[in-house]
Write a protein that holds these residues in place. Structure first.
Motif, short mmCIF file in Angstrom:
data_model
loop_
_atom_site.label_atom_id
_atom_site.label_comp_id
_atom_site.label_asym_id
_atom_site.label_seq_id
_atom_site.Cartn_x
_atom_site.Cartn_y
_atom_site.Cartn_z
N LEU A 101 35.63 40.93 41.56
CA LEU A 101 36.59 39.84 41.73
C LEU A 101 38.03 40.33 41.68
CD1 LEU A 101 34.88 37.09 39.53
CD2 LEU A 101 34.80 37.34 42.02
N ALA A 102 38.35 41.21 40.71
CA ALA A 102 39.74 41.67 40.56
C ALA A 102 39.80 42.86 39.62
CB ALA A 102 40.62 40.55 40.03
N SER A 103 40.92 43.59 39.67
CA SER A 103 41.19 44.69 38.73
C SER A 103 42.59 44.52 38.18
CB SER A 103 41.12 46.05 39.42
OG SER A 103 39.80 46.41 39.66
N PHE A 104 42.80 45.09 37.00
CA PHE A 104 44.13 45.07 36.39
C PHE A 104 44.22 46.20 35.37
CE2 PHE A 104 41.43 42.48 33.74
CZ PHE A 104 41.83 42.76 32.44
N TYR A 105 45.46 46.50 34.95
CA TYR A 105 45.68 47.50 33.91
C TYR A 105 46.24 46.80 32.67
CZ TYR A 105 44.88 51.38 37.06
OH TYR A 105 44.31 52.28 37.91
N HIS A 106 45.79 47.28 31.52
CA HIS A 106 46.32 46.81 30.24
C HIS A 106 46.42 48.04 29.34
CE1 HIS A 106 47.06 44.02 26.91
NE2 HIS A 106 46.36 44.90 26.19
N ALA A 107 47.62 48.31 28.81
CA ALA A 107 47.85 49.48 27.96
C ALA A 107 47.30 50.75 28.61
CB ALA A 107 47.23 49.26 26.57
N GLU A 108 47.61 50.91 29.90
CA GLU A 108 47.23 52.09 30.70
C GLU A 108 45.73 52.27 30.86
OE1 GLU A 108 49.32 55.61 29.49
OE2 GLU A 108 51.22 54.52 29.30
N GLN A 109 44.96 51.24 30.60
CA GLN A 109 43.50 51.27 30.80
C GLN A 109 43.16 50.37 31.98
OE1 GLN A 109 40.79 52.89 29.09
NE2 GLN A 109 39.74 52.05 30.86
N LYS A 110 42.31 50.87 32.88
CA LYS A 110 41.90 50.06 34.03
C LYS A 110 40.72 49.18 33.65
CE LYS A 110 40.36 50.11 38.80
NZ LYS A 110 39.96 50.90 39.96
N TYR A 111 40.81 47.90 34.02
CA TYR A 111 39.74 46.93 33.82
C TYR A 111 39.40 46.28 35.16
CZ TYR A 111 40.86 47.23 28.87
OH TYR A 111 41.07 47.69 27.59
N SER A 112 38.15 45.91 35.32
CA SER A 112 37.72 45.17 36.52
C SER A 112 36.94 43.95 36.07
CB SER A 112 36.85 46.04 37.42
OG SER A 112 37.60 47.12 37.92
N ILE A 113 37.01 42.91 36.89
CA ILE A 113 36.34 41.65 36.60
C ILE A 113 35.28 41.41 37.66
CG2 ILE A 113 36.66 39.17 36.26
CD1 ILE A 113 39.64 39.80 35.70
N TYR A 114 34.08 41.06 37.21
CA TYR A 114 32.94 40.85 38.10
C TYR A 114 32.22 39.56 37.72
CZ TYR A 114 33.37 45.84 39.16
OH TYR A 114 33.83 47.07 39.55
N THR A 115 31.35 39.12 38.63
CA THR A 115 30.40 38.06 38.32
C THR A 115 29.01 38.56 38.74
OG1 THR A 115 29.85 35.72 38.55
CG2 THR A 115 30.67 36.81 40.52
N PRO A 116 27.99 38.30 37.92
CA PRO A 116 26.64 38.74 38.29
C PRO A 116 26.14 37.99 39.52
CG PRO A 116 26.75 38.06 35.97
CD PRO A 116 28.03 37.65 36.60
N LEU A 117 25.41 38.71 40.40
CA LEU A 117 24.81 38.06 41.57
C LEU A 117 23.52 37.34 41.18
CD1 LEU A 117 25.40 40.68 44.40
CD2 LEU A 117 26.68 38.59 43.90
N THR A 118 22.88 37.78 40.10
CA THR A 118 21.68 37.13 39.60
C THR A 118 22.11 36.08 38.59
OG1 THR A 118 20.49 39.21 39.82
CG2 THR A 118 19.48 37.53 38.42
N PRO A 119 21.52 34.89 38.63
CA PRO A 119 21.93 33.85 37.67
C PRO A 119 21.77 34.32 36.22
CG PRO A 119 20.51 32.93 39.36
CD PRO A 119 20.50 34.41 39.55
N LEU A 120 22.74 33.97 35.39
CA LEU A 120 22.69 34.27 33.97
C LEU A 120 21.94 33.14 33.28
CD1 LEU A 120 23.61 35.93 31.50
CD2 LEU A 120 25.70 34.54 31.49
N LEU A 121 20.86 33.49 32.58
CA LEU A 121 20.03 32.48 31.92
C LEU A 121 20.02 32.70 30.41
CD1 LEU A 121 16.97 32.50 34.35
CD2 LEU A 121 18.83 30.82 34.26
#
Length: 192
Positions: free
Chosen positions: A138-158
């Motif tokens: 979905l997106a990426s960003f940096y916080h305190a020089e650390q790279k983070y990425s945001i995802y959503t699972p393609l399989t439903p979360l149960l």
């Protein structure tokens, strides 16, 4: 007469929503996907109403791209520290990040799935027969020089839950041997 020792007689659960509450008082609104009665208890298979969100941190020190280490962010303090940044980058895609119980969620419309933007997680657990999990970027960003990425699972979360003797909704461990037959029954009836 049913051949199953499990009963499904409560129409009150069809098309109904329930709310899970964690130990910090956060809530998670869920659809009831399946339910059954067993030995006087109601067991439920629940799916969040909103979009489940997974955040990963990346170790960019690796030389080869195929060997990059990623770690799923589950620590509450780290989530709190990066939450505002994650919320801001998702807002750029008209998604609203929420700090809900048991998982982060977002509301809004997901972008179309791009096969090149799918991350496949291979779980490194011994004796694991779990399928690799696929996540939509979905997106990426940096916080305190650390790279983070945001995802959503393609399989439903149960979530596997039950109403306890006090009629309170509680999560049940899907790994507990005593609950395996109940979970298998719920999953066997899961609509395709």
């Amino acid at each position: 007469m049913s051949s199953s020792k499990f009963e499904k007689e409560h129409e009150q659960y069809e098309e109904e929503l329930v709310t899970l509450i964690d130990s910090d008082g956060r809530t998670l609104l869920c659809y009831i996907e399946q339910y059954l009665e067993y030995e006087g208890m109601t067991y439920l298979l629940l799916m969040p109403v909103d979009i489940p969100i997974v955040m990963m941190s990346w170790d960019e020190e690796e030389e080869e791209e195929d060997l990059v280490e990623a770690e799923m962010i589950e620590d509450g303090e780290e989530i709190e520290a990066i939450f505002a940044d994650a919320k801001a980058v998702l807002a750029e895609q008209n998604l609203t990040l929420k700090h809900t119980a048991y998982t982060l969620t977002a509301t809004g419309e997901l972008p179309p799935i791009d096969e090149e933007q799918i991350l496949t997680l291979n779980l490194e657990e011994e004796d694991s027969q779990l399928e690799p999990e696929e996540l939509q970027f979905l997106a990426s960003f940096y916080h305190a020089e650390q790279k983070y990425s945001i995802y959503t699972p393609l399989t439903p979360l149960l979530f596997f839950a039950r109403y306890n003797l006090d009629n309170e909704l509680e999560l049940v461990s899907p790994d507990a041997e005593e609950f395996q037959p109940i979970l298998e029954e719920l999953l066997a009836d899961e609509p395709e």
